[in-house]
Design a protein around this motif. Structure first.
Motif, PDB file in Angstrom:
ATOM      1  N   MET A   1       0.841  -1.206   0.000  1.00 51.73           N
ATOM      2  CA  MET A   1       0.000   0.000   0.000  1.00 51.73           C
ATOM      3  C   MET A   1       0.874   1.255   0.000  1.00 51.73           C
ATOM      4  O   MET A   1       1.824   1.343   0.778  1.00 51.73           O
ATOM      5  N   PRO A   2       0.568   2.218  -0.852  1.00 52.04           N
ATOM      6  CA  PRO A   2       1.370   3.456  -0.851  1.00 52.04           C
ATOM      7  C   PRO A   2       1.071   4.299   0.372  1.00 52.04           C
ATOM      8  O   PRO A   2      -0.015   4.220   0.948  1.00 52.04           O
ATOM      9  N   ILE A   3       2.025   5.126   0.776  1.00 52.85           N
ATOM     10  CA  ILE A   3       1.738   6.116   1.813  1.00 52.85           C
ATOM     11  C   ILE A   3       0.939   7.239   1.155  1.00 52.85           C
ATOM     12  O   ILE A   3       1.078   7.494  -0.032  1.00 52.85           O
ATOM     13  N   ARG A   4       0.093   7.915   1.917  1.00 55.77           N
ATOM     14  CA  ARG A   4      -0.741   8.984   1.375  1.00 55.77           C
ATOM     15  C   ARG A   4      -0.290  10.299   1.998  1.00 55.77           C
ATOM     16  O   ARG A   4      -0.307  10.458   3.220  1.00 55.77           O
ATOM     17  N   VAL A   5       0.137  11.219   1.133  1.00 55.76           N
ATOM     18  CA  VAL A   5       0.610  12.533   1.565  1.00 55.76           C
ATOM     19  C   VAL A   5      -0.478  13.552   1.273  1.00 55.76           C
ATOM     20  O   VAL A   5      -0.990  13.624   0.152  1.00 55.76           O
ATOM     21  N   LEU A   6      -0.827  14.339   2.283  1.00 55.06           N
ATOM     22  CA  LEU A   6      -1.888  15.328   2.142  1.00 55.06           C
ATOM     23  C   LEU A   6      -1.302  16.656   1.661  1.00 55.06           C
ATOM     24  O   LEU A   6      -0.486  17.272   2.343  1.00 55.06           O
ATOM     25  N   GLN A   7      -1.702  17.090   0.472  1.00 54.21           N
ATOM     26  CA  GLN A   7      -1.248  18.345  -0.118  1.00 54.21           C
ATOM     27  C   GLN A   7      -2.308  19.417   0.135  1.00 54.21           C
ATOM     28  O   GLN A   7      -3.475  19.233  -0.231  1.00 54.21           O
ATOM     29  N   HIS A  83      -9.442  10.920   9.877  1.00 53.52           N
ATOM     30  CA  HIS A  83      -8.523  10.371   8.866  1.00 53.52           C
ATOM     31  C   HIS A  83      -7.142  10.069   9.462  1.00 53.52           C
ATOM     32  O   HIS A  83      -6.151  10.744   9.159  1.00 53.52           O
ATOM     33  N   PRO A  84      -7.067   9.035  10.286  1.00 52.80           N
ATOM     34  CA  PRO A  84      -5.780   8.675  10.894  1.00 52.80           C
ATOM     35  C   PRO A  84      -4.784   8.078   9.901  1.00 52.80           C
ATOM     36  O   PRO A  84      -3.627   7.845  10.240  1.00 52.80           O
ATOM     37  N   GLU A  85      -5.230   7.867   8.635  1.00 49.65           N
ATOM     38  CA  GLU A  85      -4.337   7.292   7.621  1.00 49.65           C
ATOM     39  C   GLU A  85      -3.252   8.268   7.176  1.00 49.65           C
ATOM     40  O   GLU A  85      -2.259   7.874   6.560  1.00 49.65           O
ATOM     41  N   TYR A  86      -3.436   9.563   7.488  1.00 53.18           N
ATOM     42  CA  TYR A  86      -2.435  10.551   7.066  1.00 53.18           C
ATOM     43  C   TYR A  86      -1.368  10.741   8.136  1.00 53.18           C
ATOM     44  O   TYR A  86      -1.675  11.026   9.291  1.00 53.18           O
ATOM     45  N   HIS A  87      -0.122  10.559   7.701  1.00 59.06           N
ATOM     46  CA  HIS A  87       1.016  10.717   8.602  1.00 59.06           C
ATOM     47  C   HIS A  87       1.883  11.906   8.200  1.00 59.06           C
ATOM     48  O   HIS A  87       2.838  12.240   8.904  1.00 59.06           O
ATOM     49  N   MET A  88       1.576  12.502   7.036  1.00 57.78           N
ATOM     50  CA  MET A  88       2.399  13.604   6.525  1.00 57.78           C
ATOM     51  C   MET A  88       1.528  14.613   5.802  1.00 57.78           C
ATOM     52  O   MET A  88       0.628  14.253   5.046  1.00 57.78           O
ATOM     53  N   LYS A 106      -0.315  18.244  16.436  1.00 58.17           N
ATOM     54  CA  LYS A 106      -1.031  17.727  17.608  1.00 58.17           C
ATOM     55  C   LYS A 106      -1.505  16.295  17.355  1.00 58.17           C
ATOM     56  O   LYS A 106      -1.561  15.468  18.277  1.00 58.17           O
ATOM     57  N   HIS A 107      -1.808  16.027  16.070  1.00 58.74           N
ATOM     58  CA  HIS A 107      -2.249  14.678  15.680  1.00 58.74           C
ATOM     59  C   HIS A 107      -1.078  13.827  15.196  1.00 58.74           C
ATOM     60  O   HIS A 107      -1.296  12.793  14.554  1.00 58.74           O
ATOM     61  N   ASP A 108       0.119  14.287  15.484  1.00 58.88           N
ATOM     62  CA  ASP A 108       1.347  13.527  15.250  1.00 58.88           C
ATOM     63  C   ASP A 108       1.700  13.321  13.781  1.00 58.88           C
ATOM     64  O   ASP A 108       2.268  12.302  13.405  1.00 58.88           O
ATOM     65  N   LEU A 109       1.365  14.290  12.926  1.00 57.90           N
ATOM     66  CA  LEU A 109       1.774  14.224  11.524  1.00 57.90           C
ATOM     67  C   LEU A 109       3.130  14.897  11.332  1.00 57.90           C
ATOM     68  O   LEU A 109       3.475  15.834  12.059  1.00 57.90           O
ATOM     69  N   VAL A 110       3.883  14.447  10.345  1.00 57.26           N
ATOM     70  CA  VAL A 110       5.081  15.148   9.896  1.00 57.26           C
ATOM     71  C   VAL A 110       4.602  16.341   9.075  1.00 57.26           C
ATOM     72  O   VAL A 110       3.754  16.194   8.195  1.00 57.26           O
TER      73      VAL A 110
END
Length: 367
Positions: A1-7, A83-88, A106-110
């Motif tokens: 599964m690819p990582i999902r980056v939020l733009q 949406h806890p699937e976003y890490h960045m 605060k939600h621990d995203l990069v």
């Protein structure tokens, strides 16, 4: 599964930041990295169908007005909860970046803040934006900029010397913008431009920093001495009607071709003989890179960052007088194209995409 980056973008129109992200998105290996988007503008953007086709998701957040501060913050807080699937998160909207990046942390995203400009303009609105963006340099984990001038403007000179800062070239598909004589003939036919006419061109949104007022006055002077000439304007924006009115006032409306916003800008460069870029400010000015990739003679203002003038033949001119510009335009001839400099390879989007993909994968944080 690819990582999902939020733009995070203002809208999904063909602006500089949006085009940069889309150029990356087209080239990035989507088996490893997938982009999803948060936009602030409600109307449908020109890139939305393409994003869906490539597997991306688009979310609509409220447009920040100041009065809706708490509602804006709540939207982001709720979004990350759902949406806890976003890490960045990669933020290209600077005015509210200190807000949404802080909530993301605060939600621990990069968190990544990306500077694409060197000014907010003038007036009260600009002063408010200047104040709002001050905390970004201390909020974001990583600081990116399309040029060092854009980096220093948003983050401060000291921050650009830190290890978490990177200058990321605005990559383009060089082959897409290469000169094509058959396409030139086709585009001129579609636009009803005679093959002997000399076409001066500009690509950019019709907004204050693009300085269309100067551009039109320059063309009016040039056209008075060179009647077999046209001005080709590619772009839309809040000043579109004002530009139309100015064309009428200057009596150049019949020789100014306004085609609106286009996703196939590469085709319109083919129809041009010179590219004019008299901006009041730019983060980089990616359209100048595109024009150079097409082999066009380029006349740009001194306000364009040095990184955009890749080829030595680019003429960097003063906006205080049109005489310099007219002198350089007198040297331009129809159909003239230069050989593209190898230095443009640093802007190859394939190379930039590999670099950013590596960054995303290496800094992905598993929550």
């Amino acid at each position: 599964m690819p990582i999902r980056v939020l733009q995070v973008l203002g809208g999904l129109e063909a602006g500089g930041a949006e085009s940069f992200v889309m150029n990356l998105y087209r080239k990035i290996d989507k088996r490893n990295v997938q982009f999803d988007f948060v936009k602030h503008i409600t109307h449908k953007g020109v890139f939305e169908d393409e994003i869906h086709q490539m597997g991306g998701k688009i979310y609509q957040c409220p447009r920040y007005t100041g009065k809706n501060h708490f509602a804006y913050c709540k939207w982001w807080d709720d979004f990350f909860e759902e949406h806890p699937e976003y890490h960045m998160i990669h933020g290209h909207v600077r005015s509210t970046a200190a807000i949404y990046l802080k909530i993301a942390k605060k939600h621990d995203l990069v968190t990544i803040a990306h500077s694409h400009s060197t000014s907010n303009g003038s007036g009260v609105s600009a002063m408010v934006k200047d104040l709002m963006q001050l905390p970004i340099r201390n909020t974001a984990d990583y600081l990116f900029a399309c040029s060092d001038r854009a980096g220093e403007w948003l983050f401060g000179k000291k921050a650009t010397k830190m290890p978490n800062y990177q200058m990321i070239p605005n990559g383009i598909d060089l082959s897409r913008f290469a000169f094509d004589e058959k396409k030139r003939f086709q585009m001129r036919k579609e636009l009803f431009i005679d093959e002997t006419a000399l076409v001066l061109g500009h690509v950019g949104r019709m907004t204050e920093p693009k300085n269309h007022k100067f551009l039109l006055q320059l063309f009016a002077k040039y056209h008075s001495e060179n009647p077999n000439s046209k001005l080709l304007l590619v772009g839309d924006g809040e000043l579109y009607e004002e530009v139309q009115q100015q064309c009428k006032q200057l009596k150049i409306a019949d020789d100014t071709i306004m085609v609106g916003s286009k996703t196939n800008t590469e085709d319109y460069y083919q129809a041009m003989d010179a590219f004019l870029f008299p901006s009041l400010w730019e983060g980089l000015g990616i359209v100048a890179i595109e024009a150079q990739a097409n082999g066009l003679p380029c006349l740009v203002s001194k306000n364009i960052p040095r990184e955009a003038s890749v080829e030595e033949s680019v003429k960097v001119l003063d906006l205080r007088s049109t005489d310099e510009w007219l002198l350089e335009l007198s040297k331009v001839s129809a159909g003239n194209r230069r050989l593209v400099d190898e230095k443009l390879r640093s802007y190859d989007v394939s190379i930039v995409a590999i670099r950013l993909q590596k960054f995303y994968l290496e800094h992905e944080k598993v929550k």
